[in-house]
Design a protein around this motif. Sequence first.
Motif: not given
Lengths: 374, 513
Positions: A4-6, A24-30
């Motif tokens: 969804q977020t990529t 990528a960072l936010f995806n990892a954090l979230l």
Amino acid sequence: MATQTTAAPNGVVQWFEERVRATALFNALLHVPIPAEAKTYYLGGITLFLFMVQVATGTLLSLYYKPTPEAAYDSVKYITSIVEFGWLIRSIHHWAANGMIIFLLLHVIRIFVQGVYKYPRELIWIFGALLFAVTIGFGFTGYLLPWDQKAFWATTVGTEIAAAVPFIGESLLQLLRGGADVTDATLSRFFGMHVLVLPISLALLLAAHLTVVHQLGIANPKRPSLRPGQLPTPGIVERWKPFFPHYVLDEVIAWAILLALLVVAASVYPAGLEDKADALVTPPHVKPEWYFLAVYQLLKVVPAIGPLTARDVGILIPMLAMVVLVMLPFLDKNPEVAKRKRPVALIIAAIVLIGMGILTWYGGQIPAVAVAAS
Amino acid sequence: MKRSRTRVAFLDRAFRIGVLSACAAALALVVAQAVLAESPSPSAGASGAGASGAASGSPAASGTASSGPTLSGSPSATALATATAKPGATAPAKIDGNTCYSCHTQIGGAQHTIADQWQASVHGQNGIGCADCHGGDPTSDKITVAMDPTKGFKGVPSRQQTVGVCGTCHSNVELMRQYQIPTDQYAKYKTSVHGQKLLLSNDTKVAICTDCHGVHDVKKASDPTSKVYPLNVPALCSSCHSDPKYMDGYNIPTDQLEIYKTSVHGQALLVNKDMRAPNCASCHGSHDAQPPTSTTVVEVCGKCHTATQALYDQSRHAELVNGPKCWTCHGTHDVVKPSEARFFHPSPPQIDCGTCHNLADKTLKLNADRFKNDDDRRCDTCHHVDSLLYSQAQGIKSALDKASSAYDLALTRIAAAAEAGMIVADADVTVTQSKTSLIQARAAVHTTKLTEVASKADAAVTKAKEAQDFADARLAESQNRRQAMIIVLALIAVTILALILLRRGLDHTYEPG
Ligand code: HEM
């Protein structure tokens, strides 16, 4: 979920993405793995929210507060009665402090009852136990800052407890007070602790605590986590629920409810102020904050055991309890998490909690304390 | 791979060793503490030594004259000489040269008790021996010599003699200087009712020195166990004065103590242990005991109530020869807390004109001294309802009433604001100022001047109103806060609702797995 977020966004987000490359960072954090069966009751998150409230309101208070015995009391009075919305900021800081202790306790109880401090989450627990100590430290140091009678005498009695620590008690008392008595030196170091040392410690510990939570994901309270090489029980398929936005949204709803509670408490029961501290006038009743009552009452009721005086016993029990709290994941070797399979741990915890409840209630009942004795 | 495993193993070992040694250190601390607590700790020893040091030090410190002048029948010069000559010697030394003591302790029974009492007494501790009061020769261990009347042996002095025996030393300025105590007791005693009766009418029932101070067990007046210690004085006086049988024939009441106990003075002294409060002796005197009279009572009360006396002295009452004095309105042993109720009877008394006035020329004939009944101690007992002075008294009372009700109202408002959690420091300060003025207005009643009372009372009203305004402003603010709270709560509720709707929308798209 990740898909969804990529998907590349357009416009402003696109503009920033090209320049920061943060997706990528936010995806990892979230991304925090949360089993569908997990129930956190948002207690840790609420504690986190209250801490953030403390940082915000505390920063505002520090704009007016003056940490000297001459000026402290008047500056707090000024904040409460003159500064626009000063009463609201101070009262919210007051109530959020109490709330933080309450939700912290509930959070620990949740962790304990679900047995989620066990492998591989021992470090999360240890960081948590240290967070507990720091939070208590916040309460203790903050209580003195208004420099009214209650503040002064509760600190006098509270630091007195430190003197009971075997062997190093006197030096510890001196260290806490910055001298033999509660003076301007005490106020300076309590202020320094409260606005610098403890917030930085708490922030660092919290970062560690949450980083590990993030890495391991929330635990499943239905079954123990798998060890390397261990195979999942056949037929059981782990189901997950998304952290963002589902879990985050629930969390935010909980925070909004907490905010409403804080507003009500601050409006109906605003933080008060007693007479200015006077070292020569001992008030008839001196009581510490409610969360110290159990330890305080324990000191009064324990008997002497063998060569140890009652005072030694009274101080060693909470010290030992703190050690047990920190080391719990290593002391409790039972790998099971299901409540039925760990009756001893749960019964001991229930007895400790009920005991602390009774001591707190008892300590709140009996008013006077002989301060003059010391 | 292998290297990293050894590194891990090393770190693991280091960690375990660290934890183990920390535990061992903690255990060592606890054990050390326990062992230290068990052995007689150095601090306990030190405090023991300190205590015994203080105990042995005190007699030497309490009197420079601790050695015995007991050798002489006449205490005066020798006592002083010996006393100052050996300032360091301690009490037991003089017992050695005192054969009275050594024989009488051996007799046992009452004699032994007397000897012990003397030894512990202020006299015994300061080297005033048996012979100083009883005469005789304490250097001889032969009863015929030691208790030989030709050596001045007096035996037990009579009650009349006792006063003289005590008076001999206690009126001697040279002798008493070292103890820093007065020397006028004997002279005063001779002027007292007690002294007059004893010395002029040979009435031995009256109090003499030893009745109050003890016989052999004389203690300092500052000793809390002494009968003359201020807190103990009422009990002491009443031991005779409350005994109807003993007081029979003197024609004075015996209920003073009972009455005094209920008074403000008695409560302060006996219940609150407030030593500033007067005991019997504060008003009647001690050695010079005499009841105050209507010419002295203002001075007697004014000794403590200085400011009130100054106000009274400005009054019309003070100008009158037979005018009312302190006790006319406040009573004597039964002084109660004054209040506005003291002004008037619930309904004006109907007193015949002739009770107070000579009907022929309308001049005053009443000597307004004291009223036994508290209900009679009112302005309208003397000031008739139709008189000008009655309306003046009314003016004074209504000024005070107005001030005190304004003050009370301010207090209730402040309490309400404080109850609502508001900070009322400014109102507290102002209401305290109001209270000060109210107290001054009440005191100004003693001037009997309406203008004096009214100006203070008005000041009290002004300050009380100011304080009430502060408190009301706080109450209003508290109300505002609660109203604003409702609005904020509504906003939060809307937000929560929106979030819940958002969450509902998500649930549809949520697919586990
Ligand atoms: C300032 C104090 C603390 C804050 C702000 C905090 C915050 C959090 C948060 C946000 C989580 C995620 C799950 C949840 O919301 O419940 C969490 C998990 C956890 N916390 Fe804390 N915590 C604090 C103190 C503690 C303490 C005192 C302990 C234990 C002694 C503890 C032990 C744990 C453990 C074991 C987890 C993992 C739970 C799981 O995986 O289900 N925490 N904490």
